[in-house]
Structures are given as C-alpha cells and as structure tokens.
Design a protein around this motif. Structure first.
Motif, PDB file in Angstrom:
ATOM      1  N   ASP A   1       0.818  -1.211   0.000  1.00  0.00           N
ATOM      2  CA  ASP A   1       0.000   0.000   0.000  1.00  0.00           C
ATOM      3  C   ASP A   1       0.859   1.272   0.000  1.00  0.00           C
ATOM      4  O   ASP A   1       0.407   2.333  -0.442  1.00  0.00           O
ATOM      5  CB  ASP A   1      -0.932   0.024   1.203  1.00  0.00           C
ATOM      6  N   LEU A   2       2.082   1.156   0.484  1.00  0.00           N
ATOM      7  CA  LEU A   2       2.933   2.342   0.560  1.00  0.00           C
ATOM      8  C   LEU A   2       3.442   2.797  -0.797  1.00  0.00           C
ATOM      9  O   LEU A   2       3.927   3.922  -0.930  1.00  0.00           O
ATOM     10  CB  LEU A   2       4.094   2.101   1.520  1.00  0.00           C
ATOM     11  N   LEU A   3       3.307   1.977  -1.819  1.00  0.00           N
ATOM     12  CA  LEU A   3       3.687   2.404  -3.165  1.00  0.00           C
ATOM     13  C   LEU A   3       2.792   3.552  -3.625  1.00  0.00           C
ATOM     14  O   LEU A   3       3.257   4.493  -4.268  1.00  0.00           O
ATOM     15  CB  LEU A   3       3.615   1.241  -4.156  1.00  0.00           C
ATOM     16  N   VAL A   4       1.510   3.510  -3.264  1.00  0.00           N
ATOM     17  CA  VAL A   4       0.594   4.595  -3.604  1.00  0.00           C
ATOM     18  C   VAL A   4       1.026   5.872  -2.880  1.00  0.00           C
ATOM     19  O   VAL A   4       1.032   6.963  -3.472  1.00  0.00           O
ATOM     20  CB  VAL A   4      -0.861   4.205  -3.246  1.00  0.00           C
ATOM     21  N   TRP A   5       1.399   5.756  -1.621  1.00  0.00           N
ATOM     22  CA  TRP A   5       1.865   6.912  -0.856  1.00  0.00           C
ATOM     23  C   TRP A   5       3.169   7.464  -1.449  1.00  0.00           C
ATOM     24  O   TRP A   5       3.358   8.670  -1.530  1.00  0.00           O
ATOM     25  CB  TRP A   5       2.098   6.527   0.603  1.00  0.00           C
ATOM     26  N   HIS A   6       4.049   6.556  -1.841  1.00  0.00           N
ATOM     27  CA  HIS A   6       5.331   6.942  -2.430  1.00  0.00           C
ATOM     28  C   HIS A   6       5.086   7.730  -3.720  1.00  0.00           C
ATOM     29  O   HIS A   6       5.729   8.760  -3.962  1.00  0.00           O
ATOM     30  CB  HIS A   6       6.164   5.678  -2.694  1.00  0.00           C
ATOM     31  N   SER A   7       4.167   7.270  -4.515  1.00  0.00           N
ATOM     32  CA  SER A   7       3.844   7.951  -5.776  1.00  0.00           C
ATOM     33  C   SER A   7       3.216   9.319  -5.522  1.00  0.00           C
ATOM     34  O   SER A   7       3.571  10.311  -6.166  1.00  0.00           O
ATOM     35  CB  SER A   7       2.903   7.072  -6.603  1.00  0.00           C
ATOM     36  N   ALA A   8       2.285   9.384  -4.577  1.00  0.00           N
ATOM     37  CA  ALA A   8       1.632  10.663  -4.262  1.00  0.00           C
ATOM     38  C   ALA A   8       2.632  11.650  -3.672  1.00  0.00           C
ATOM     39  O   ALA A   8       2.610  12.854  -3.984  1.00  0.00           O
ATOM     40  CB  ALA A   8       0.471  10.438  -3.304  1.00  0.00           C
ATOM     41  N   ASN A   9       3.526  11.156  -2.835  1.00  0.00           N
ATOM     42  CA  ASN A   9       4.520  12.042  -2.220  1.00  0.00           C
ATOM     43  C   ASN A   9       5.514  12.563  -3.253  1.00  0.00           C
ATOM     44  O   ASN A   9       6.089  13.628  -3.065  1.00  0.00           O
ATOM     45  CB  ASN A   9       5.253  11.320  -1.088  1.00  0.00           C
ATOM     46  N   ALA A  10       5.702  11.833  -4.338  1.00  0.00           N
ATOM     47  CA  ALA A  10       6.580  12.312  -5.406  1.00  0.00           C
ATOM     48  C   ALA A  10       6.041  13.615  -5.998  1.00  0.00           C
ATOM     49  O   ALA A  10       6.814  14.514  -6.345  1.00  0.00           O
ATOM     50  CB  ALA A  10       6.723  11.251  -6.488  1.00  0.00           C
TER      51      ALA A  10
ATOM     52  N   ALA B   1       9.395   9.751 -13.645  1.00  0.00           N
ATOM     53  CA  ALA B   1       9.225   8.999 -14.886  1.00  0.00           C
ATOM     54  C   ALA B   1       9.851   7.610 -14.782  1.00  0.00           C
ATOM     55  O   ALA B   1       9.255   6.611 -15.209  1.00  0.00           O
ATOM     56  CB  ALA B   1       9.827   9.766 -16.060  1.00  0.00           C
ATOM     57  N   LEU B   2      11.033   7.533 -14.193  1.00  0.00           N
ATOM     58  CA  LEU B   2      11.692   6.233 -14.016  1.00  0.00           C
ATOM     59  C   LEU B   2      10.897   5.335 -13.071  1.00  0.00           C
ATOM     60  O   LEU B   2      10.808   4.132 -13.282  1.00  0.00           O
ATOM     61  CB  LEU B   2      13.110   6.425 -13.484  1.00  0.00           C
ATOM     62  N   GLY B   3      10.334   5.919 -12.035  1.00  0.00           N
ATOM     63  CA  GLY B   3       9.528   5.131 -11.101  1.00  0.00           C
ATOM     64  C   GLY B   3       8.271   4.599 -11.743  1.00  0.00           C
ATOM     65  O   GLY B   3       7.909   3.436 -11.547  1.00  0.00           O
ATOM     66  N   GLU B   4       7.588   5.439 -12.510  1.00  0.00           N
ATOM     67  CA  GLU B   4       6.373   4.989 -13.202  1.00  0.00           C
ATOM     68  C   GLU B   4       6.680   3.886 -14.203  1.00  0.00           C
ATOM     69  O   GLU B   4       5.882   2.972 -14.397  1.00  0.00           O
ATOM     70  CB  GLU B   4       5.687   6.162 -13.906  1.00  0.00           C
ATOM     71  N   ALA B   5       7.853   3.976 -14.837  1.00  0.00           N
ATOM     72  CA  ALA B   5       8.273   2.959 -15.810  1.00  0.00           C
ATOM     73  C   ALA B   5       8.879   1.732 -15.138  1.00  0.00           C
ATOM     74  O   ALA B   5       9.229   0.772 -15.815  1.00  0.00           O
ATOM     75  CB  ALA B   5       9.270   3.561 -16.796  1.00  0.00           C
TER      76      ALA B   5
END
Length: 147
Positions: A43-52, A95-99
C-alpha cells in the motif's frame, strides 16, 4: 528595491532555508516510503507515488526561493540553477519510477538526496550582504532628452 523589510530581515534567505529543509525532509520521507514498500507493505507504493508529486512541487518552490535570493538580494545564481536541476531530476525520477526502471530510479534517488542536503548546507551558511546605497555624489546625472 532591496530584499530587506522595514526591520532589516532577509525574507528571501528565510524562505530559501525553509523550502530547502522541506525538500530534504520530503526526500527522506520518499526514501522511507520506498524502504517500507520494499519490505512488503504494498500500500505504501501509492503513498510513495503521491509524495513524489509533493516533492516535485517543493522543488519548484525552492527554485522560486532561490530566484528571490538571487534577484532581491544579489545572491549567487548557481543555487537557482541547482534548484531547477533538482526539480528536473525529481521529474526524471518520477518517470523512471512509473516505468519501473529501478536500476536507475534508486541511484537517482540517492543523488537527489545528496543535492537536497547540499542545498540545505548552502542555505544555512549563506550570509547576504546589504547592497551599498549610492550617495548623492555617486548617482548618475539625469539625462535630458531633446525634443
């Protein structure tokens, strides 16, 4: 117009210090969120993405603060360039994280943290000097325009 208010405060420097600290703390939060995600809390991946997105916004605020130090106080221009580069690195990181290119995403995250720490160090060691005021003798003579 100088960068000092009526009581001589250097608000651009304070703004630079505050934004630099926020960028560094949010970069640390990003690393913590990534580490917790890697340990199995998906679940923390969503938080990591939002915090980006928050980190990207903070780097833009830091660039604006660096611009204020440069323009209003006559400070060096390199912190503005470094802040813009940091914002670009955060964009590339997103961009690298999304990919899911983790081989580049993780080392770039460490580079971002290092640059953010360097900006905090500079912000807290920078001491602006007041711009000297021109005396009446140093002021250029007004130019008359022929009509």
């Amino acid at each position: 117009m100088s960068g000092y208010d009526s009581r001589g405060r250097r608000w651009p420097v304070r703004l630079m210090r505050a934004t630099a600290v926020l960028v560094l703390l949010d970069t640390l939060a990003q690393a913590a969120l990534a580490g917790l995600f890697v340990t199995g809390d998906l679940d923390l991946l969503v938080w990591h993405s939002a915090n980006a997105d928050i980190l990207a916004a903070l780097t833009l605020l830091q660039a604006a603060a660096a611009a204020a130090v440069w323009r209003r106080l006559g400070g060096p221009a390199w912190p503005l360039a470094a802040s813009i580069a940091l914002a670009a690195l955060v964009g590339a990181q997103q961009a690298l994280g999304e990919a899911r290119v983790l081989a580049a995403h993780m080392p770039l995250g460490m580079a971002i943290f290092g640059r953010a720490a360097a900006m905090v160090c500079w912000a807290f060691t920078y001491c602006p000097r007041p711009r000297p005021r021109r005396t009446e003798q140093e002021r250029p003579e007004p130019v008359e325009v022929a009509q």
